[in-house]
Design a protein around this motif. Structure first.
Motif, short mmCIF file in Angstrom:
data_model
loop_
_atom_site.label_atom_id
_atom_site.label_comp_id
_atom_site.label_asym_id
_atom_site.label_seq_id
_atom_site.Cartn_x
_atom_site.Cartn_y
_atom_site.Cartn_z
N TYR A 1 -1.55 -1.50 -13.82
CA TYR A 1 -1.22 -2.73 -13.06
C TYR A 1 -0.04 -3.57 -13.54
O TYR A 1 0.61 -4.04 -11.87
CB TYR A 1 -2.44 -2.98 -13.97
CG TYR A 1 -2.73 -4.98 -13.15
CD1 TYR A 1 -3.39 -5.24 -12.10
CD2 TYR A 1 -1.89 -6.97 -13.95
CE1 TYR A 1 -3.27 -6.37 -11.52
CE2 TYR A 1 -2.59 -7.10 -13.34
CZ TYR A 1 -3.15 -7.50 -12.17
OH TYR A 1 -3.20 -8.74 -11.66
N MET B 1 -3.77 -6.39 -5.29
CA MET B 1 -3.42 -5.09 -4.41
C MET B 1 -3.38 -3.85 -5.51
O MET B 1 -3.62 -2.89 -5.38
CB MET B 1 -2.47 -5.21 -3.59
CG MET B 1 -2.83 -5.70 -1.85
SD MET B 1 -1.69 -5.12 -0.68
CE MET B 1 -1.57 -3.51 -1.41
N SER B 2 -2.35 -4.71 -6.77
CA SER B 2 -2.15 -3.52 -7.89
C SER B 2 -3.68 -3.28 -8.56
O SER B 2 -3.64 -2.35 -9.25
CB SER B 2 -1.21 -4.53 -8.88
OG SER B 2 -0.24 -4.62 -8.34
N ILE C 1 -6.46 -3.43 -7.25
CA ILE C 1 -7.12 -2.28 -6.85
C ILE C 1 -6.58 -1.27 -6.76
O ILE C 1 -7.41 0.03 -6.84
CB ILE C 1 -7.41 -2.87 -5.48
CG1 ILE C 1 -7.92 -3.77 -5.25
CG2 ILE C 1 -7.95 -1.98 -4.22
CD1 ILE C 1 -8.04 -4.65 -4.09
N PHE C 2 -5.05 -0.91 -6.66
CA PHE C 2 -4.74 0.60 -6.02
C PHE C 2 -3.92 0.55 -8.34
O PHE C 2 -3.19 2.17 -7.65
CB PHE C 2 -3.70 0.47 -5.12
CG PHE C 2 -4.30 0.09 -4.41
CD1 PHE C 2 -4.54 1.46 -2.86
CD2 PHE C 2 -3.87 -0.77 -3.51
CE1 PHE C 2 -4.82 1.58 -2.39
CE2 PHE C 2 -4.51 -1.22 -2.01
CZ PHE C 2 -4.99 -0.14 -1.39
N LYS C 3 -4.76 0.75 -9.30
CA LYS C 3 -3.82 0.77 -10.04
C LYS C 3 -4.95 2.66 -10.64
O LYS C 3 -5.19 2.29 -9.84
CB LYS C 3 -3.74 -0.35 -11.45
CG LYS C 3 -5.65 -0.31 -11.81
CD LYS C 3 -5.58 -0.70 -12.84
CE LYS C 3 -6.84 -0.93 -13.32
NZ LYS C 3 -7.16 -1.90 -14.49
N LYS C 4 -3.79 3.65 -10.94
CA LYS C 4 -4.45 4.23 -11.75
C LYS C 4 -3.87 5.08 -13.30
O LYS C 4 -2.27 4.89 -12.72
CB LYS C 4 -4.30 5.44 -10.49
CG LYS C 4 -5.15 7.27 -10.73
CD LYS C 4 -4.67 8.00 -9.72
CE LYS C 4 -5.24 9.28 -10.56
NZ LYS C 4 -5.05 10.23 -9.46
N TYR D 1 0.79 -1.31 0.19
CA TYR D 1 -0.07 -0.04 -0.01
C TYR D 1 0.68 1.56 -0.16
O TYR D 1 0.81 2.20 -1.00
CB TYR D 1 -0.89 0.25 1.51
CG TYR D 1 -1.75 1.37 1.26
CD1 TYR D 1 -2.45 1.21 0.75
CD2 TYR D 1 -1.12 1.99 2.38
CE1 TYR D 1 -3.57 3.12 0.52
CE2 TYR D 1 -1.70 3.32 2.64
CZ TYR D 1 -3.00 3.68 1.58
OH TYR D 1 -3.80 5.03 1.64
N GLY E 1 2.37 -1.45 -10.65
CA GLY E 1 1.67 -2.35 -9.56
C GLY E 1 2.41 -3.39 -8.89
O GLY E 1 3.05 -4.13 -8.06
N LYS F 1 3.22 6.24 -6.50
CA LYS F 1 2.43 7.36 -7.20
C LYS F 1 2.29 8.94 -6.98
O LYS F 1 2.78 10.05 -7.46
CB LYS F 1 0.58 7.34 -6.84
CG LYS F 1 -0.04 6.21 -8.11
CD LYS F 1 -1.47 5.47 -7.26
CE LYS F 1 -1.08 5.03 -6.46
NZ LYS F 1 -2.93 4.32 -6.06
N TYR G 1 2.93 1.53 -3.71
CA TYR G 1 1.52 2.06 -4.57
C TYR G 1 1.39 3.63 -4.36
O TYR G 1 1.77 4.28 -5.38
CB TYR G 1 0.80 1.33 -4.52
CG TYR G 1 0.98 0.18 -4.66
CD1 TYR G 1 2.33 -0.42 -5.68
CD2 TYR G 1 0.20 -0.51 -4.37
CE1 TYR G 1 2.24 -2.21 -5.30
CE2 TYR G 1 -0.13 -2.83 -5.32
CZ TYR G 1 1.29 -3.04 -6.10
OH TYR G 1 1.20 -3.63 -6.14
N LYS G 2 1.78 3.70 -3.09
CA LYS G 2 1.33 4.98 -2.79
C LYS G 2 2.45 5.87 -2.86
O LYS G 2 2.22 7.29 -3.93
CB LYS G 2 0.31 5.70 -0.89
CG LYS G 2 0.60 7.24 -1.05
CD LYS G 2 -0.16 7.06 0.52
CE LYS G 2 -0.13 7.98 1.11
NZ LYS G 2 -0.24 8.50 2.66
#
Length: 173
Positions: free
Chosen positions: A71, A161-162, A164-167, A55, A74, A62, A58-59
């Motif tokens: 994706y 998790m990738s 969920i948290f991809k942007k 988490y 991540g 970004k 990834y934060k």
């Protein structure tokens, strides 16, 4: 001139792989001190550390990068961080078993014998199974298994998790 992102997959993975490896070592020592190091249930709790580390990785990727994470990025961060963490944990385990707590392996052997007795195996069956158990309980075998399973489970956590948290960058599409 356009600013280059500070965060790379490699830099974030190394940072969080090292952090995760150190947390794993501290957690292992704590479990061993409490007599729970050979209890698989407690070892699976370590996945929570991966989730938290990913988490924050990834934060950071970004925030210090361009604000986006695909994706694949991540997945790469999580897998590489898991590999680094697993290598650190594997090296520590070998050192710990060989030089710090040499009774660890004997305790593991006795635990395996007790499990086989609980399953109703005879003394002859246990005697026959022990060479195989000891082969997979050697420090080198443990080192290899830690790397394989640690990286594999980290990969599985990163897969989820990738997603969920991809942007995604809308301009890159």
């Amino acid at each position: 001139m356009e600013d280059q992102p500070n965060a790379t997959i490699r830099s974030v993975s190394i940072k969080y792989g090292l952090i995760l490896g150190m947390i794993g070592i501290i957690y292992f020592i704590l479990l061993d001190f409490l007599g729970k190091a050979q209890d698989q249930g407690w070892n699976y709790l370590g996945i929570v550390f991966s989730i938290v580390a990913f988490y924050f990785a990834y934060k950071e990727f970004k925030e210090d990068g361009d604000g986006y994470m695909t994706y694949g990025q991540g997945l790469g961060i999580g897998t590489l961080a898991s590999l680094i963490s697993s290598v650190i944990s594997g090296i520590f385990t070998v050192v710990y078993i060989n030089y710090i707590n040499s009774a660890f392996m004997e305790n593991m052997r006795q635990m395996q014998i007790a499990k086989m007795e609980e399953q109703g195996m005879s003394d002859a069956q246990i005697e026959q199974a022990m060479p195989m158990v000891e082969m997979f309980s050697s420090p080198i075998a443990m080192f290899i298994m830690i790397i394989i399973f640690g990286t594999f489970f980290g990969f599985l956590v990163a897969l989820i998790m990738s997603a969920i948290f991809k942007k995604s960058n809308p301009e890159a599409i």
